[in-house]
Motif scaffolding. Sequence first.
Motif, mmCIF file in Angstrom:
data_model
loop_
_atom_site.group_PDB
_atom_site.id
_atom_site.type_symbol
_atom_site.label_atom_id
_atom_site.label_comp_id
_atom_site.label_asym_id
_atom_site.label_seq_id
_atom_site.Cartn_x
_atom_site.Cartn_y
_atom_site.Cartn_z
ATOM 1 N N MET A 53 0.860 -1.182 0.000
ATOM 2 C CA MET A 53 0.000 0.000 0.000
ATOM 3 C C MET A 53 0.900 1.237 0.000
ATOM 4 N N GLU A 95 -7.730 -10.068 8.093
ATOM 5 C CA GLU A 95 -8.825 -9.419 8.781
ATOM 6 C C GLU A 95 -9.988 -10.402 8.757
ATOM 7 N N ARG A 152 -10.614 -10.273 -1.231
ATOM 8 C CA ARG A 152 -11.152 -10.873 0.002
ATOM 9 C C ARG A 152 -11.755 -12.222 -0.317
HETATM 10 C C1 16G Z 1 -10.989 -0.736 4.261
HETATM 11 C C2 16G Z 1 -9.765 -1.577 4.484
HETATM 12 C C3 16G Z 1 -10.142 -2.879 5.126
HETATM 13 C C4 16G Z 1 -10.882 -2.614 6.412
HETATM 14 C C5 16G Z 1 -12.065 -1.715 6.171
HETATM 15 C C6 16G Z 1 -12.672 -1.279 7.482
HETATM 16 C C7 16G Z 1 -7.769 -1.792 3.117
HETATM 17 C C8 16G Z 1 -7.243 -2.087 1.749
HETATM 18 N N1 16G Z 1 -9.095 -1.850 3.232
HETATM 19 O O1 16G Z 1 -11.849 -1.340 3.350
HETATM 20 O O2 16G Z 1 -8.973 -3.583 5.367
HETATM 21 O O3 16G Z 1 -11.330 -3.815 6.989
HETATM 22 O O4 16G Z 1 -11.631 -0.550 5.503
HETATM 23 O O5 16G Z 1 -13.738 -0.431 7.243
HETATM 24 O O6 16G Z 1 -7.030 -1.514 4.042
HETATM 25 P P1 16G Z 1 -14.319 0.482 8.384
HETATM 26 O O7 16G Z 1 -13.205 1.383 8.863
HETATM 27 O O8 16G Z 1 -15.445 1.191 7.755
HETATM 28 O O9 16G Z 1 -14.780 -0.426 9.488
#
Ligand code: 16G
Length: 537
Positions: free
Chosen positions: A84, A380, A289
């Motif tokens: 990233m 995750e 995913r």
């Molecule tokens: C983004 C993140 C993912 C995370 C999600 C949480 C990356 C590439 N993607 O999609 O890993 O689980 O955000 O979402 O890092 P939230 O902050 O809305 O819970």
Amino acid sequence: MTSQNPIVLASAKYPKPAERTFQYGTAGFRMKASLLDSVVYRVGLLAALRSRKLNGQRIGVMITASHNPPEDNGVKLVDPMGEMLEGSWETYATTLANAPSDQALLEIYDKLTSDLNIKTENKARVVFARDTRASGPRLVSALLAALEASGTEYTDYKLLTTPQLHYITRCLNTKSTPYEYGEPTEQGYYQKIAAAFKAATGTRKFNGPVTVDCANGVGGPKLRELIKYLSSASEGGLEIKVVNDNVVEPERLNHQCGADFVKTNQRPPPSSHAAPSARCASLDGDADRLMYYFNDSDSSFHLLDGDRIATLAALFIGDLARNAGLGEKIKVGVVQTAYANGASTSYITQDLRLPVVCTPTGVKHLHHAATRFDVGVYFEANGHGTVVFSDLALKRIGKYEPQSPAQASALDTLRALTALINQTVGDALSDLLLVEVILAHKAWGPKEWHLTYTDLPNRLGRIEVADRNIFKTTDAERKLESPPGVQAQIDALVGKYKNGRSFVRASGTEEAVRVYAEAATRGEADDLAAKVADVVK
Ligand code: 16G
Ligand code: ZN
């Protein structure tokens, strides 16, 4: 005259929507596609700066909104080794995206060039790709305008999964070095994975087919392509049944299918008609995913999410390292977030006896922590993850002379896994084959995999609040330090439930806070989640 500057001239065609503030978040920029043209144009400029700063190494630009609805889109940058974008550059992305005018944009661009000591005579090289969204081609033209205006060399890889672009970026930047990663083409990706899958499987048999729901996204055609490189079921290979691979009607993307649907709704896609105990998997819209699941003979649904993939991989790789005679030389560790089920964490520490590190949500945090182990397994709960091998571990695995046929066999499998696993980023296609290899080695079906431990019942809620930014966390998001006093109230509630655990954090992708709770029984988990939600509202 400044107004003749190509960056200003081209920018005029991609005006920033007034009154909009953009932020480069955990997944880059992501929103309604209609708002993204100026953002993509400016991200193109940043990619040029980043590449020049890194002496012409290739920077990747991926246009995708992953599991979001079809009308959304997004853009993110990939650093040279396929990681990233470095954190400090996220701020520059945000600053460029919010420049109020074309002229202001040029001034920020020039200021970044001088502040960061970027040599303007350096080459800028960018590679890019997109998912299947209808808005993709239009956004690509905004990107192209920026690459042209900034004098950047570029290659358009057209439709790719996000992890394929990460792979290609790394291959290009390591070509003809001791760290060569593979052929920098889509074919090279399939060839590498297919050969490694064959080597890792050896003579093991697959226990029936796996059905893969491709979320009607780019993973569908790419999985079909990958299958061409694999042995067929009649040759003793794995039978992969591809479903939900309709990319002709873009509105079907992620609709009632895909990894996020399955995880959020805790049920299979309605289109699924899998037999009891049959292995099923779902990809998300850009195939980074992966979720597994199955229906029991009594029709109860069981999800095998990112936690389960992590525990399965850690179990298998830990055993392989020991059986290869490298148990003392290669330390395997697991990285999770606070969303990992407490039962998975106990299983890893107590049964597998492996260390676990918890990081904040977002792939970059997990990936970074995983690189501190010799072999770092990170996932995750939502199914995004991979395994990273340190240079030292790769050297030891590559050079070790086995002392017995059993060691030689474990070592061969371990070596094959280092090529099968996409070490740049979580990759649903590579992870799918990794899981299949492990299940074949263990002669396990999804049921046996599921029996390794029992999840604690849990509940994830979403609450809309006036200002999510007042919710500040510490201890890898497990505790709130602001608003004051809220954590003490959560602690008091948690203390009343057996195996209770709960935390609250602001979403990084939506205007909301999330409440997670788990406890010994379903009723208690629901109750705890509701009470904690009341505290936050
Ligand atoms: C983004 C993140 C993912 C995370 C999600 C949480 C990356 C590439 N993607 O999609 O890993 O689980 O955000 O979402 O890092 P939230 O902050 O809305 O819970
Ligand atoms: Zn995704």
